[in-house]
Design a protein around this motif. Sequence first.
Motif, mmCIF file in Angstrom:
data_model
loop_
_atom_site.group_PDB
_atom_site.id
_atom_site.type_symbol
_atom_site.label_atom_id
_atom_site.label_comp_id
_atom_site.label_asym_id
_atom_site.label_seq_id
_atom_site.Cartn_x
_atom_site.Cartn_y
_atom_site.Cartn_z
ATOM 1 N N ALA A 1 0.843 -1.199 0.000
ATOM 2 C CA ALA A 1 0.000 0.000 0.000
ATOM 3 C C ALA A 1 0.877 1.249 0.000
ATOM 4 O O ALA A 1 2.020 1.239 0.482
ATOM 5 N N SER A 2 0.339 2.342 -0.553
ATOM 6 C CA SER A 2 1.144 3.561 -0.733
ATOM 7 C C SER A 2 1.637 4.137 0.594
ATOM 8 O O SER A 2 2.631 4.854 0.620
ATOM 9 N N ARG A 3 0.988 3.801 1.688
ATOM 10 C CA ARG A 3 1.433 4.343 2.986
ATOM 11 C C ARG A 3 2.691 3.637 3.502
ATOM 12 O O ARG A 3 3.315 4.097 4.441
ATOM 13 N N TYR A 4 3.015 2.490 2.868
ATOM 14 C CA TYR A 4 4.177 1.733 3.324
ATOM 15 C C TYR A 4 5.419 1.961 2.468
ATOM 16 O O TYR A 4 6.504 1.545 2.851
ATOM 17 N N THR A 5 5.275 2.550 1.296
ATOM 18 C CA THR A 5 6.415 2.694 0.393
ATOM 19 C C THR A 5 6.820 4.157 0.252
ATOM 20 O O THR A 5 6.042 5.068 0.544
ATOM 21 N N GLU A 6 8.060 4.352 -0.191
ATOM 22 C CA GLU A 6 8.600 5.695 -0.393
ATOM 23 C C GLU A 6 9.222 5.758 -1.782
ATOM 24 O O GLU A 6 9.579 4.734 -2.366
ATOM 25 N N ALA A 7 9.370 6.974 -2.287
ATOM 26 C CA ALA A 7 9.905 7.114 -3.640
ATOM 27 C C ALA A 7 10.576 8.465 -3.825
ATOM 28 O O ALA A 7 10.353 9.404 -3.050
ATOM 29 N N ARG A 8 11.406 8.520 -4.841
ATOM 30 C CA ARG A 8 11.998 9.775 -5.321
ATOM 31 C C ARG A 8 12.293 9.581 -6.807
ATOM 32 O O ARG A 8 12.155 8.477 -7.346
ATOM 33 N N LEU A 9 12.675 10.651 -7.467
ATOM 34 C CA LEU A 9 12.979 10.561 -8.894
ATOM 35 C C LEU A 9 14.252 9.751 -9.123
ATOM 36 O O LEU A 9 15.170 9.784 -8.299
ATOM 37 N N ALA A 10 14.300 9.021 -10.229
ATOM 38 C CA ALA A 10 15.509 8.322 -10.633
ATOM 39 C C ALA A 10 16.310 9.216 -11.587
ATOM 40 O O ALA A 10 15.807 10.212 -12.112
ATOM 41 N N HIS A 11 17.567 8.851 -11.811
ATOM 42 C CA HIS A 11 18.438 9.693 -12.649
ATOM 43 C C HIS A 11 17.915 9.896 -14.072
ATOM 44 O O HIS A 11 18.010 11.014 -14.606
ATOM 45 N N PRO A 12 17.337 8.856 -14.737
ATOM 46 C CA PRO A 12 16.801 9.119 -16.085
ATOM 47 C C PRO A 12 15.704 10.182 -16.098
ATOM 48 O O PRO A 12 15.552 10.899 -17.093
ATOM 49 N N SER A 13 14.971 10.329 -14.986
ATOM 50 C CA SER A 13 13.911 11.342 -14.937
ATOM 51 C C SER A 13 14.496 12.745 -14.978
ATOM 52 O O SER A 13 13.884 13.664 -15.528
ATOM 53 N N GLU A 14 15.670 12.919 -14.365
ATOM 54 C CA GLU A 14 16.322 14.232 -14.428
ATOM 55 C C GLU A 14 16.569 14.640 -15.867
ATOM 56 O O GLU A 14 16.387 15.809 -16.238
ATOM 57 N N ALA A 15 16.995 13.663 -16.690
ATOM 58 C CA ALA A 15 17.246 13.962 -18.097
ATOM 59 C C ALA A 15 15.948 14.311 -18.820
ATOM 60 O O ALA A 15 15.946 15.132 -19.750
#
Length: 742
Positions: free
Chosen positions: A122-136
């Motif tokens: 469930a979304s309350r248990y996971t965390e995220a951030r942008l990956a390097h390809p997203s910066e590009a």
Amino acid sequence: MSENDDIPSATVSETLSRAIGERYLTYALSTIMHRALPDARDGLKPVHRRILFAMRELKLSPTGGFRKSAKISGDVMGNYHPHGDAAIYDAMARLAQDFAMRYPLVDGQGNFGNIDGDNPAASRYTEARLAHPSEALLDGLAENAVDYRPNYDGTLEEPIVLPAAFPNLLANGASGIAVGMATNIPPHNLDELVEGCLAMIKTPEISDEALVGLIPGPDFPTGGVIVEPRENILEAYRTGRGAFRLRARWEKEDLGRGQWQIVVTEIPYQVQKSKLIERLAELIQTRKVPALGDVRDESADDIRIVLEPKVRTVDPEMLMGMLFRNSDLEVRFSLNMNVLIDGRVPKVCSIKEVLRAFLDHRREVLQRRSQHRMDKIDARLEVLGGYIIAFLNLDRVIEIIRTEDEPKPVLMAEFELTEVQAEAILNMRLRSLRRLEEMELRRERDALVEERAGLVDLLASPAKQWKTIGNQLRDVQKQFGKSAPGGARRTDFAEAGEVEEVPIEAMIEREPITVILSQMGWVRAMKGHQPIDAEVKFKDGDGPRFAMHAETTDRIVMMGSNGRAYTVLGANLPGGRGNGEPVRLMVDIPNDVEITHLLVPKAGEKYLIASTAGDGFICPGDELIAQTKSGKQVLNVREPGRTAVCVRIEGDHVAAVGENRKLLVFALDELPEMAKGKGVRLQKYKDGGLSDARCFTLADGLSWKDPAGRTRTETDLEEWIGKRASAGRMAPRGFPRDNKFT
């Protein structure tokens, strides 16, 4: 007249077909443009674009901290994408799955699902951030690289498309189902895509063959082996439609002492490992691939599926060929490059058109960023010009500021300054009034003037623009190409002819068996050739019906009273322990159909088949073997008739006996050879029908068993010899009373 009479009615009448047509068209266009099809420029659908943009607004850089997925999906839903949070989270989770995305755009922390097909936590248990390809993909948003539009409620703005420093559409692929159209694009290797783009920059009219030489085919994140012929791949890329045959990667593992097993280390893209294991186990249970003995999943972080052969004499290539045909160890991944050109028009594009759309987008991004930088330089040069004037006339500037109530208009008038320059001078800090600062200002101005001249040249020269785009692509290639971690090609190519039909004898260990079929239709196979008349136990109320010798590699045919032949492989029969299993669990024999004959047709053999109506023909043994559980119609029987005879042909004459005890002998060559049908009349009857028939050699005489069980042979058959379809004469003295030869 009331005060409301002048107000026009809010109700508008129109035909139902027009109303439905307009509304459905609106829905279809919305689905096509804003949900299902990716943009050719950045390769993203709106939901993915909004997820990445919202994460950028939350400052979730690849080197920064993680945020709860619930916070991210909530921001996306509240600010940009007014749809269900579950759908948004599912889309974001897919962007983080390294088995789904060739170059993941989200860096996830926690359970984001696995290749077995398990759902993310469930979304309350996971965390995220942008990956390097997203910066590009996002690089340039702050420099007016793309247009923005108001969000759904007009309170914020969102980008129409991302700047996209690499061809993400082909790098990560896409799939979607719209109204009346769909898209399915496999992932590709970024290093090869950049090489293709550089070749298109150098030679805009590059041929499809040359382009496919640089981009030979998809590169799936789960690896595998593509076995599609090159000409098919070329045609698929040229037209935008086609398919790729993708196989699992496997190797033979030697266990010593002649023992071996097959280990699958990579499975095809989008195949769930758990479902694949279930299918392989089903093949073992149903004995559809008899040579497969066992399957084990020994996977940890890497895929490791162990396949054990039933017999070590089978060829591994042959076994894998059967598994490729019967399971998802081989799949066909379809290509349908249906994308939005310029974000508006859906079109099925070739690979060259897709890359051209990306390169044209990059050129527009470069021009807009360069113009934005020029505008910034012009603004800074204007301020620097004011600063330098202030330093050259510092004492007078200070005097004006100290003595004048409104110094701004005085400065503008005396030194011919613009309002921006005057405002900048008035906002200058006292610590900036150093001699060194003036030198730095002049140095900065000279550098900006030089940079501006370069930008002017760049905007005026298409050749310089393409050279700059090429350099940018090479930078991306260094960051994510084959020399970067995880950038090497994962999917290989191999030649693979069509999987040939493997003979059963090669898949099964050949062993003798004794097949026993009871009166109630229970079948079993005892090991070895037991005596046919050996005593065997049956269920209460049941008894023996058929018993014969065969081998595990034999196809055993059961002839039904309805004229259909049903086939079971000897190796698939249940063992001799117990009472066996009902044969109706193995083949689809109707309940009102009785099994009349049990036989093992061999190559080259022929059989005499006839019905109780007295019609029959000669049938090759191969034609009795059915490929499906429902059997194969061989003898056409009309009620109340049924199958009466199915015997192997030996000799040159046929003896037929009717229920009226009349016997007829005629030459075998009077019967036609057929694969199926009703046949021709064997013997004519006034009443009753055919009881039995057999083939024999006339010179050796006709044999039968008398009531005492002794074999009797009649060599003088002149009295009974006649033409086919004759009535015949009464059987000789001592002929069995049941009118059967055996």
